[in-house]
Design a protein around this motif. Structure first.
Motif, PDB file in Angstrom:
ATOM      1  N   GLY A   1       0.787  -1.232   0.000  1.00  0.00           N
ATOM      2  CA  GLY A   1       0.000   0.000   0.000  1.00  0.00           C
ATOM      3  C   GLY A   1       0.818   1.279   0.000  1.00  0.00           C
TER       4      GLY A   1
ATOM      5  N   SER B   1      -7.305  -2.263  -7.503  1.00  0.00           N
ATOM      6  CA  SER B   1      -6.550  -1.704  -6.383  1.00  0.00           C
ATOM      7  C   SER B   1      -5.527  -0.701  -6.885  1.00  0.00           C
ATOM      8  CB  SER B   1      -5.798  -2.819  -5.678  1.00  0.00           C
ATOM      9  OG  SER B   1      -4.721  -3.223  -6.503  1.00  0.00           O
ATOM     10  N   CYS B   2      -4.800  -0.143  -5.952  1.00  0.00           N
ATOM     11  CA  CYS B   2      -3.608   0.634  -6.278  1.00  0.00           C
ATOM     12  C   CYS B   2      -2.409  -0.326  -6.286  1.00  0.00           C
ATOM     13  CB  CYS B   2      -3.357   1.701  -5.222  1.00  0.00           C
ATOM     14  SG  CYS B   2      -4.748   2.770  -4.918  1.00  0.00           S
TER      15      CYS B   2
ATOM     16  N   CYS C   1      -1.248  -3.464  -3.378  1.00  0.00           N
ATOM     17  CA  CYS C   1      -2.222  -3.477  -2.285  1.00  0.00           C
ATOM     18  C   CYS C   1      -3.282  -4.523  -2.557  1.00  0.00           C
ATOM     19  CB  CYS C   1      -2.873  -2.118  -2.123  1.00  0.00           C
ATOM     20  SG  CYS C   1      -4.151  -2.171  -0.853  1.00  0.00           S
TER      21      CYS C   1
ATOM     22  N   MET D   1      -6.233  -4.715  -1.334  1.00  0.00           N
ATOM     23  CA  MET D   1      -7.621  -4.259  -1.234  1.00  0.00           C
ATOM     24  C   MET D   1      -8.152  -3.947  -2.637  1.00  0.00           C
ATOM     25  SD  MET D   1      -7.794  -4.578   1.952  1.00  0.00           S
ATOM     26  CE  MET D   1      -9.448  -3.981   2.219  1.00  0.00           C
ATOM     27  N   LYS D   2      -9.413  -3.618  -2.701  1.00  0.00           N
ATOM     28  CA  LYS D   2     -10.016  -3.325  -3.999  1.00  0.00           C
ATOM     29  C   LYS D   2     -10.952  -2.146  -3.845  1.00  0.00           C
ATOM     30  CE  LYS D   2     -11.106  -7.792  -4.252  1.00  0.00           C
ATOM     31  NZ  LYS D   2     -11.423  -9.149  -4.691  1.00  0.00           N
ATOM     32  N   CYS D   3     -10.403  -0.970  -3.683  1.00  0.00           N
ATOM     33  CA  CYS D   3     -11.245   0.188  -3.376  1.00  0.00           C
ATOM     34  C   CYS D   3     -11.797   0.859  -4.624  1.00  0.00           C
ATOM     35  CB  CYS D   3     -10.459   1.210  -2.572  1.00  0.00           C
ATOM     36  SG  CYS D   3      -9.684   0.499  -1.127  1.00  0.00           S
TER      37      CYS D   3
ATOM     38  N   CYS E   1      -0.958   4.363   1.948  1.00  0.00           N
ATOM     39  CA  CYS E   1      -2.372   4.711   1.830  1.00  0.00           C
ATOM     40  C   CYS E   1      -3.012   4.795   3.204  1.00  0.00           C
ATOM     41  CB  CYS E   1      -3.086   3.646   1.012  1.00  0.00           C
ATOM     42  SG  CYS E   1      -4.864   3.857   1.043  1.00  0.00           S
TER      43      CYS E   1
ATOM     44  N   GLY F   1      -5.891   4.251   3.874  1.00  0.00           N
ATOM     45  CA  GLY F   1      -6.823   3.125   3.984  1.00  0.00           C
ATOM     46  C   GLY F   1      -6.221   1.900   4.659  1.00  0.00           C
ATOM     47  N   LEU F   2      -4.906   1.865   4.762  1.00  0.00           N
ATOM     48  CA  LEU F   2      -4.261   0.757   5.470  1.00  0.00           C
ATOM     49  C   LEU F   2      -3.622   1.235   6.755  1.00  0.00           C
ATOM     50  CD1 LEU F   2      -2.467  -1.091   2.527  1.00  0.00           C
ATOM     51  CD2 LEU F   2      -4.603  -1.699   3.640  1.00  0.00           C
TER      52      LEU F   2
END
Ligand code: SF4
Ligand code: SF4
Ligand code: SF4
Lengths: 654, 179
Positions: free
Chosen positions: A74, A298-299, A302, A304-306, A535, A537-538
């Protein structure tokens, strides 16, 4: 050898067309890390505080964080900074995606743009080869279209391109910089880029980034990944869905929008629709979202899948994240999510901030209804809600007619329009539009974050600490049980003692001192993230994130070889926080500016609010106006800042 | 004919689950750095994301054999109406593109399934793909120890038909001298 970073900045003078690769001082990394930290240092050093945000002296900086390009999950944020044309203070915005690591692999820690190009250009960075290229054929082109065109004409499918759309070219104060699935949206940095005559920066890098302590670093990264996995499998119980998991708000995944549509305000941040959500809407919205969403993405590096790839029939594909599917629809009072996805496509190509722009348009509609704006201002505008918003968006981005005034945001537009329009620009802090949220009882922690945050955007200040108390003692105990992220055990007690009602509830609990503590912690993690390029987000944004004060020092040490413990890192935070404050103080920021919108909470407590600010300033080592004292600055190796502020008479004698 | 057991290592790639994060590239390049994890650079990775978000193309491809010459023609797949890139599934380090070559020396790269001492339980790209787009599978297959002599015979016969016995014998002699 430098570790974690490349040790070089790319300095481009657009006026002269001069390109230089400049070695940086490793001492600055030790003092400020990278990203926002070192950007702020450069801004402080190079620009006289009187400069207009559009002055050619102002460096527009693209600064990936220190950990970008390392395997730290991230770590992919580019911190873009300049002075904001809207707030006139330092403007910084974080862009995710894939651009930051690519720049590091090309061999640079920052791109610093100075001066102004007489013609529109784009910049092509391919390892050591850097070119300023003609962009006249890209004039007026959409931000997504520009990225695609550049990759094609360079024949570099792996290049990462950050671009502005028409809004940036026209210096709209809400213009964004777009890159793939991400953007730096807030505070009008796209306008600064457009003013400099730069349409895009394309990067391709194929060099190594070195790690100081490889085995240790690898283990730490694995622990982070393991924790992410654990958190994905174990959502935090007893909080709303969007607060349960990691990442940015999972707006592309979730289709249930009961909470947002019923708790966030519609129109110009005014109307709450408590009974909006029903079965029929749920079904319809779900179908819409699932049919336009091609893939969750994701970015860089990372799990995640935002974000999502959005393909609406009849218009070109784009990528989306966060709330922009709702912001336009709710501001326009349109109950069809399809509209949300369609207008967001146009807005993304134009390159505008999906939070501010819908509010500005709703503000214009209100002014029209109140008779402050006239039929003449709206000549040619369709009368239906959807058509009106498309029309307004086009006018704003083109700066045509009333759009030219609205393009400066609600604060400046209201000033220009006069006739009481100021009353309608009601949702600003420091001249910047806020989330359309209006609440009942004052929350002291949020009061402080809203008032004092230099980012001027709550989602980039909050996190970590629960937004509201848990209902029962069992829930509280469960929450604090595995709360490894706390910097100090006392925070657990705050949660255990916090009640929804009675003596130990808002606004007097958390107490003034506790509130200051909590805010300091939340800010601290954001300042780490923004210097490291991790990020939010993390890390700083969600509850129980994989990055925190206990593993960050180890991760930084292992990556860079800089010896760093928790106390050292906290000092870096205080240094960066104070330097940023000093930049803004030098530009006139004072206590009087630190006010949340009057209607943000129904129940306000002026005396308590004053106490909160007093205590916060004192805790920070600032005077009663929010100005860092000489001692505070000196203790943080910022003696040169104290001297400057003293010379200007901002710090008064000691 | 004696049978022997052979370990078949497979990485199952589920394109639908890939979020395009490139963690697989990151960790592959870090693992193969010398010393291990001392640097990283996706351009050295032995897995590559062939990726074009706007067309929703996300294909992780593993580096296979080096090839001195590119194919005579190229392939282009259309699956479920979606068009993939030319050579978009090909694993070769090939002169037609820069994938799977060291960026500085141009030397070809090949996935070695993270060969390590002691052996790893799973390849690293699989471990770092938390989305399960990459799934590692191992199975044993019984194979015959040697290639059937008939196969060699069939092959040689066709060569002799084509080039004549003398030429084939000369070539075999020359090759054996080299060894
Ligand atoms: S958590 Fe989401 S926004 Fe953050 S880096 Fe990962 S995918 Fe991007
Ligand atoms: S790590 Fe997995 S999800 Fe990420 S790009 Fe590679 S295959 Fe796709
Ligand atoms: S299996 Fe190992 S060598 Fe092969 S691509 Fe994955 S990480 Fe690289």
């Amino acid at each position: 050898m430098r570790y974690g970073e490349t040790g070089f900045n790319l300095e481009i003078d657009l006026t002269k067309g001069n390109i230089e690769r400049v070695e940086t001082d490793p001492k600055d990394t030790e003092l400020h890390l990278g990203g926002l930290g070192t950007n702020t240092k450069i801004l402080w050093e190079r620009v006289p505080p009187e400069s207009d945000p559009f002055s050619p002296d102002i460096p527009l900086m693209f600064g990936p964080g220190l950990l970008c390009g390392t395997p730290a999950p991230g770590a992919n944020r580019t911190i873009i900074t300049a002075y904001s044309p809207q707030t006139l203070l330092m403007g910084y915005s974080m862009m995710g995606g894939f651009w930051a690591p690519e720049l590091k692999f090309a061999g640079y820690d920052k791109v610093i743009l100075r001066g102004k190009s007489p013609e529109m250009v784009y910049i092509w960075i391919h390892n050591d080869k850097v070119e300023i290229r003609d962009a006249s054929h890209l004039k007026g082109k959409g931000a997504v279209e520009t990225q695609e065109t550049i990759k094609k004409e360079l024949n570099e499918p792996n290049a990462q391109v950050a671009a502005i759309g028409l809004a940036g070219e026209n210096r709209v104060y809400m213009a964004s910089i777009e890159q793939g699935r991400s953007s730096a949206s807030r505070l009008g940095l796209g306008a600064v880029m457009g003013d400099k005559g730069v349409k895009a920066i394309a990067v391709r890098g194929t060099k190594d980034i070195n790690i100081a302590k490889p085995a240790e670093f690898y283990d730490l990264c694995n622990e982070v990944l393991k924790y992410i996995k654990y958190r994905n499998e174990n959502p935090v119980p007893n909080v709303m869905t969007i607060l349960q998991g990691l990442g940015s708000p999972q707006e592309m995944l979730h289709v249930d929008e009961k909470w947002h549509t019923e708790n966030f305000m519609w129109g110009n941040a005014r109307v709450r629709r408590k009974d909006f959500w029903n079965k029929e809407i749920e079904e319809k919205w779900k179908n819409t979202q699932l049919s336009v969403r091609k893939r969750l993405i994701s970015c860089y590096n990372c799990p995640m899948k935002c974000g999502a790839i959005i393909s609406v029939p009849g218009i070109s594909t784009y990528m989306m994240k966060c709330f922009s599917k709702l912001t336009y629809a709710m501001a326009a009072f349109v109950e069809d999510l399809d509209f949300g996805f369609r207008i967001a496509q146009r807005a993304t190509e134009y390159g505008v901030d999906g939070f501010s722009v819908p509010q500005v348009m709703a503000f214009a509609v209100e002014l029209k209804e109140a008779g402050i704006l006239t039929d003449a201002d709206f000549a040619g505008c369709p009368t239906d809600n959807e058509g009106r918003f498309y029309w307004l968006l086009d006018r704003i981005v083109r700066r045509e007619g009333i759009g030219d005034i609205l393009a400066d945001g609600t604060y400046w537009a209201a000033k220009k329009i006069g006739k009481g329009a100021e009353q309608f620009a009601h949702n600003n802090i420091k001249k910047h539009e806020q989330l359309p949220l209006k609440l009942g009882m004052l929350n002291p922690v949020y009061f402080l974050m809203y008032a004092t945050g230099e980012k001027i955007n709550i989602t980039q200040i909050e996190g970590q600490f629960p937004q509201s108390p848990f209902m029962t003692m069992e829930e509280r105990e469960e929450f604090v049980r595995d709360w490894i992220q706390v910097p100090d055990e006392k925070f657990k007690q705050y949660v255990l003692d916090w009640e929804p009602r009675g003596e130990r509830s808002n606004p007097y609990y958390p107490t003034v001192d506790m509130s200051v503590d909590i805010v300091d912690w939340q800010e601290m993690i954001h300042y780490f993230d923004d210097a490291l390029g991790v990020c939010a987000g993390l890390s700083s944004f969600p509850l129980k994130p994989p990055y925190h004060i206990h593993n960050y020092p180890k991760i930084i040490s292992a990556a860079t070889g800089i010896d760093m413990g928790e106390e050292d890192l906290k000092k870096v935070y205080r240094r960066n926080r104070n330097l940023l404050r000093a930049v803004n103080v030098r530009r006139g920021l004072r206590r009087a500016d630190e006010v949340p919108p009057e209607d943000h909470w129904k129940k306000r407590f002026p005396e308590l609010e004053a106490k909160l600010l007093d205590a916060y300033y004192k805790f920070k080592g600032w005077d009663n106006e929010g100005i860092p004292t000489k001692e505070t600055l000196q203790e943080l190796d910022l003696g040169y800042v104290a001297e400057d502020l003293e010379q200007r008479g901002i710090i008064k004698n000691g | 004919m004696a049978k022997i057991k052979k370990k078949i290592k497979t990485i199952k790639v589920d394109l639908d689950k890939c979020n395009g994060c490139r963690a697989c590239e990151v960790i592959c390049s870090a693992f193969h750095a010398n010393p291990k994890y001392s640097s990283n650079n996706p351009a050295r990775s032995r897995i590559r994301m062939i990726r074009d978000p706007i067309r929703d193309v996300y294909v992780p491809v593993y580096a296979g054999e080096y090839t001195a010459a590119e194919c005579m023609g190229r392939d282009k797949y259309v699956i479920d109406g979606k068009e993939y890139d030319e050579c978009g599934f090909c694993r070769a380090a090939c002169p037609s593109r820069d994938a799977f070559k060291e960026p500085d020396s141009g030397l070809p790269l090949k996935c070695d399934m993270c060969e390590d001492d002691p052996p790893r339980e799973k390849p690293l790209c699989v471990e770092w793909c938390l989305n399960d787009a990459l799934i590692y599978e191992e199975r044993e297959e019984e194979v015959e120890e040697e290639t059937k002599p008939e196969d060699v015979e069939i092959g040689l016969e066709s060569m002799i038909n084509k080039y004549g016995l003398q030429k084939v014998m000369d070539t075999v002699a020359r090759i054996s001298q080299k060894d």
